[in-house]
Each structure stands twice: as structure tokens, then as C-alpha cells.
Design a protein around this motif. Structure first.
Motif, PDB file in Angstrom:
ATOM      1  N   ASP A   4       0.799  -1.226   0.000  1.00 20.57           N
ATOM      2  CA  ASP A   4       0.000   0.000   0.000  1.00 20.57           C
ATOM      3  C   ASP A   4       0.833   1.278   0.000  1.00 20.57           C
ATOM      4  O   ASP A   4       0.290   2.373  -0.019  1.00 20.57           O
ATOM      5  N   CYS A   5       2.148   1.155   0.011  1.00 20.81           N
ATOM      6  CA  CYS A   5       3.033   2.313   0.125  1.00 20.81           C
ATOM      7  C   CYS A   5       3.321   2.914  -1.252  1.00 20.81           C
ATOM      8  O   CYS A   5       3.807   2.232  -2.147  1.00 20.81           O
ATOM      9  N   ILE A   6       3.050   4.210  -1.397  1.00 15.56           N
ATOM     10  CA  ILE A   6       3.270   4.885  -2.678  1.00 15.56           C
ATOM     11  C   ILE A   6       4.745   4.870  -3.070  1.00 15.56           C
ATOM     12  O   ILE A   6       5.083   4.709  -4.248  1.00 15.56           O
ATOM     13  N   PHE A   7       5.653   5.007  -2.105  1.00 16.39           N
ATOM     14  CA  PHE A   7       7.077   4.990  -2.442  1.00 16.39           C
ATOM     15  C   PHE A   7       7.535   3.591  -2.845  1.00 16.39           C
ATOM     16  O   PHE A   7       8.382   3.449  -3.732  1.00 16.39           O
ATOM     17  N   GLY A  13       8.336   0.453  -9.835  1.00 15.58           N
ATOM     18  CA  GLY A  13       7.963   0.892 -11.179  1.00 15.58           C
ATOM     19  C   GLY A  13       6.474   0.913 -11.462  1.00 15.58           C
ATOM     20  O   GLY A  13       6.066   1.233 -12.577  1.00 15.58           O
ATOM     21  N   ALA A  14       5.649   0.610 -10.469  1.00 12.11           N
ATOM     22  CA  ALA A  14       4.198   0.614 -10.670  1.00 12.11           C
ATOM     23  C   ALA A  14       3.644   2.033 -10.812  1.00 12.11           C
ATOM     24  O   ALA A  14       2.600   2.235 -11.439  1.00 12.11           O
ATOM     25  N   ILE A  15       4.339   3.006 -10.233  1.00 14.42           N
ATOM     26  CA  ILE A  15       3.968   4.420 -10.347  1.00 14.42           C
ATOM     27  C   ILE A  15       5.174   5.138 -10.945  1.00 14.42           C
ATOM     28  O   ILE A  15       6.296   4.996 -10.436  1.00 14.42           O
ATOM     29  N   PRO A  16       4.971   5.930 -12.005  1.00 20.35           N
ATOM     30  CA  PRO A  16       6.111   6.636 -12.610  1.00 20.35           C
ATOM     31  C   PRO A  16       6.598   7.787 -11.731  1.00 20.35           C
ATOM     32  O   PRO A  16       5.852   8.319 -10.907  1.00 20.35           O
ATOM     33  N   SER A  17       7.855   8.156 -11.930  1.00 20.58           N
ATOM     34  CA  SER A  17       8.434   9.301 -11.227  1.00 20.58           C
ATOM     35  C   SER A  17       9.449   9.959 -12.150  1.00 20.58           C
ATOM     36  O   SER A  17       9.863   9.379 -13.145  1.00 20.58           O
ATOM     37  N   ILE A  32       6.590  15.726  -6.454  1.00 17.83           N
ATOM     38  CA  ILE A  32       5.466  16.115  -7.316  1.00 17.83           C
ATOM     39  C   ILE A  32       4.806  17.414  -6.858  1.00 17.83           C
ATOM     40  O   ILE A  32       4.058  18.019  -7.610  1.00 17.83           O
ATOM     41  N   ASN A  33       5.085  17.845  -5.631  1.00 22.71           N
ATOM     42  CA  ASN A  33       4.546  19.099  -5.111  1.00 22.71           C
ATOM     43  C   ASN A  33       5.713  19.888  -4.497  1.00 22.71           C
ATOM     44  O   ASN A  33       5.796  20.024  -3.283  1.00 22.71           O
ATOM     45  N   PRO A  34       6.610  20.409  -5.346  1.00 23.58           N
ATOM     46  CA  PRO A  34       7.847  21.005  -4.829  1.00 23.58           C
ATOM     47  C   PRO A  34       7.624  22.259  -3.993  1.00 23.58           C
ATOM     48  O   PRO A  34       6.743  23.062  -4.271  1.00 23.58           O
ATOM     49  N   SER A  35       8.451  22.392  -2.966  1.00 25.62           N
ATOM     50  CA  SER A  35       8.435  23.570  -2.097  1.00 25.62           C
ATOM     51  C   SER A  35       9.589  24.513  -2.414  1.00 25.62           C
ATOM     52  O   SER A  35       9.743  25.531  -1.753  1.00 25.62           O
TER      53      SER A  35
END
Length: 114
Positions: A4-7, A13-17, A32-35
Motif C-alpha cells: 500500500d506504500c506509494i514509495f 515501477g508501478a507508479i512513474p516518477s 510532485i509538489n515542490p516547495s
């Protein structure tokens, strides 16, 4: 890995980055939400919930994370930078997989709705 962990999903490789570094232990990618103008994350491939869950068996991995920060920051054009490790919900941690934020280049201008 945690299913269940996004990282963990980014690691496998299931989620692109927007990956900027990878080796057998660590992956680095742009937030994805840079500060800041430059904001990337260093994420160990080993699923560890937070810094509070680390012990002596993680010493080499923690050292590697911190030694990679200036190397990759320089490659990203930063002369100076800030590192941040949020630990626990009360410490601002949102994704419960240990990670290091590396920020620099000044604050990013955020769009506001009028």
C-alpha cells in the motif's frame, strides 16, 4: 516492500516518477509538489516506516542517504541546499516510508487563486 506504500510502488515501477538517481539501495526523484525550485526525494528501496523505526542495522543506509544528498544536489545545480526528514505524523510525515527531502534554489512561486 509494502503493497500500500506509494514509495514502494515508485521503487518497483508501478507508479512513474521523474527519477534522477537509482542504485541497488536508493532511488531519487523530483517531488510532485515542490516547495523549492529544486526539490527531490531520496528514498531507500527497503521499506522502513520512519527514522524512528531505524536502528543500528540501518546505519550504512542512513549514511548513504546523507552522503548522496550533496552529490545529487550539485548535479541538480545547487550550490547550497536544505535537507529535511519528517518523522511521524506529529513531525509532518505524510508518506510513511523513510525519505529525505533535498530543497534548494529558493522558494518556488505557488499559484494562488484570486
Amino acid at each position: 516492500m509494502s503493497v500500500d506504500c506509494i514509495f514502494c510502488k515508485i521503487v518497483n515501477g508501478a507508479i512513474p516518477s521523474k527519477k534522477i538517481y537509482e542504485d541497488e539501495d536508493i532511488i531519487a526523484f523530483h517531488d510532485i509538489n515542490p516547495s523549492a525550485k529544486v526539490h527531490f526525494l531520496l528514498v531507500p528501496k527497503l521499506h522502513v516506516e520512519s527514522l524512528a523505526n531505524c536502528d543500528s542495522q540501518h546505519q550504512a543506509l542512513l549514511g548513504k542517504l546523507l552522503l548522496l544528498a550533496p552529490k545529487i544536489a550539485k548535479e541538480q545545480g545547487l550550490a547550497g541546499f536544505k535537507t529535511l526528514i519528517n518523522t511521524g505524523r506529529e513531525g509532518g510525515q505524510e508518506v510513511f516510508h523513510l525519505h529525505v527531502h533535498v530543497l534548494g534554489g529558493g522558494e518556488k512561486q505557488r499559484k494562488t487563486l484570486a
